[in-house]
Enzyme design. Sequence first.
Site, short mmCIF file in Angstrom:
data_model
loop_
_atom_site.label_atom_id
_atom_site.label_comp_id
_atom_site.label_asym_id
_atom_site.label_seq_id
_atom_site.Cartn_x
_atom_site.Cartn_y
_atom_site.Cartn_z
N ASP A 1 10.28 -7.47 -13.86
CA ASP A 1 11.28 -7.16 -12.84
C ASP A 1 12.07 -8.41 -12.46
O ASP A 1 11.54 -9.52 -12.53
CB ASP A 1 10.56 -6.58 -11.60
CG ASP A 1 11.51 -5.84 -10.69
OD1 ASP A 1 12.68 -5.64 -11.05
OD2 ASP A 1 11.07 -5.46 -9.58
N ASN B 1 14.88 4.87 -14.89
CA ASN B 1 15.96 3.94 -15.24
C ASN B 1 17.22 4.63 -15.80
O ASN B 1 18.29 4.03 -15.86
CB ASN B 1 15.48 2.88 -16.25
CG ASN B 1 14.58 1.82 -15.63
OD1 ASN B 1 13.72 1.26 -16.30
ND2 ASN B 1 14.76 1.52 -14.35
C1 FPP Z 1 13.93 -4.70 -14.34
O1 FPP Z 1 14.81 -5.66 -13.81
C2 FPP Z 1 13.98 -4.74 -15.77
C3 FPP Z 1 14.29 -3.69 -16.59
C4 FPP Z 1 14.63 -2.37 -16.12
C5 FPP Z 1 14.34 -3.88 -18.04
C6 FPP Z 1 13.27 -4.73 -18.56
C7 FPP Z 1 13.51 -5.01 -19.96
C8 FPP Z 1 13.45 -6.24 -20.52
C9 FPP Z 1 13.11 -7.47 -19.83
C10 FPP Z 1 13.68 -6.45 -21.94
C11 FPP Z 1 12.87 -5.49 -22.74
C12 FPP Z 1 12.75 -5.96 -24.05
C13 FPP Z 1 12.37 -5.22 -25.08
C14 FPP Z 1 11.99 -5.93 -26.28
C15 FPP Z 1 12.35 -3.76 -25.09
P1 FPP Z 1 15.94 -5.17 -12.83
O2 FPP Z 1 17.16 -4.92 -13.63
O3 FPP Z 1 15.48 -4.00 -12.04
O4 FPP Z 1 16.12 -6.42 -11.91
P2 FPP Z 1 16.55 -6.43 -10.38
O5 FPP Z 1 15.43 -5.76 -9.62
O6 FPP Z 1 16.69 -7.87 -10.07
O7 FPP Z 1 17.84 -5.68 -10.29
#
Ligand code: FPP
Length: 253
Positions: free
Chosen positions: A33, A81
């Site tokens: 996250d 998501n």
């Molecule tokens: C949450 O951060 C993250 C995600 C929804 C995506 C996570 C995916 C990756 C790190 C890469 C995955 C890689 C592979 C190889 C499949 P957020 O966007 O919710 O962050 P925020 O809370 O700061 O908005």
Amino acid sequence: MSMKIPFLKKKQKAEESQDDLENVPGHVAIIMDGNGRWAQRKGLPRISGHKEGVHAVNKVVKIASQSGVKALTMFAFSTENWKRPKSEVDFLMKLPKEFLHMYLPEIMDNNVRIKTIGEFDALPEHTKKVIEYAVDSTKNNDGMLLNFALNYGGRYEIIRAVDKIIHDIDSNGLSINELDEELFSQYLYTKELQDPDLLIRTSGEQRLSNFLLWQSAYTEFWFTDVLWPDFDEHVFKEALREYQQRKRRYGGL
Ligand code: FPP
């Protein structure tokens, strides 16, 4: 004098790595996250955080497999998501390709096997194709299992299990009397996996967000303020060290 220094360093290193190998969690689950916040703090679009997060995934895969972790489950995309803007969802769906293009050779070198949990069929064709390729290419590796949770939701997983159990009762001779925790677990996506020993969530948030609800009944949780793109070997080792101090009682004394 100068001869002694490298010797001591070597000895110290050996002791450190011995410490690290004790009581390593068999299954580590990670909620990655903070990508969006990482990008925003740098004045970049949110997707730059996701892009950077891919490198952190590789760092953790490497250190986890070298530390003796048997399974690593990474929450890459939740059933919730899909509510994000289409442009961000489309970007997220391209990340497996980006990751595998860069790091599949290293994954092979580390003897890591890739699998997924979640509703795989609902993913875009291009995402499925690249993952199927990776699953197939790594199927004979017998090192750590790298398990991507993609289009995964814990509540849906439980409903899906109940649905399958009802089907087996109606059509395949399963008796309701056979139902216990062990049998129920066999109807989950994670049927081949032990429950997670350690669950890590980055970015300061302290909640499960529908991740591994059934499986995390006795999991140790570890939270860090580090944002996912900044997560690295050192933070992972910090989590392992903290886990090694925990006393797990499973409801007993
Ligand atoms: C949450 O951060 C993250 C995600 C929804 C995506 C996570 C995916 C990756 C790190 C890469 C995955 C890689 C592979 C190889 C499949 P957020 O966007 O919710 O962050 P925020 O809370 O700061 O908005």
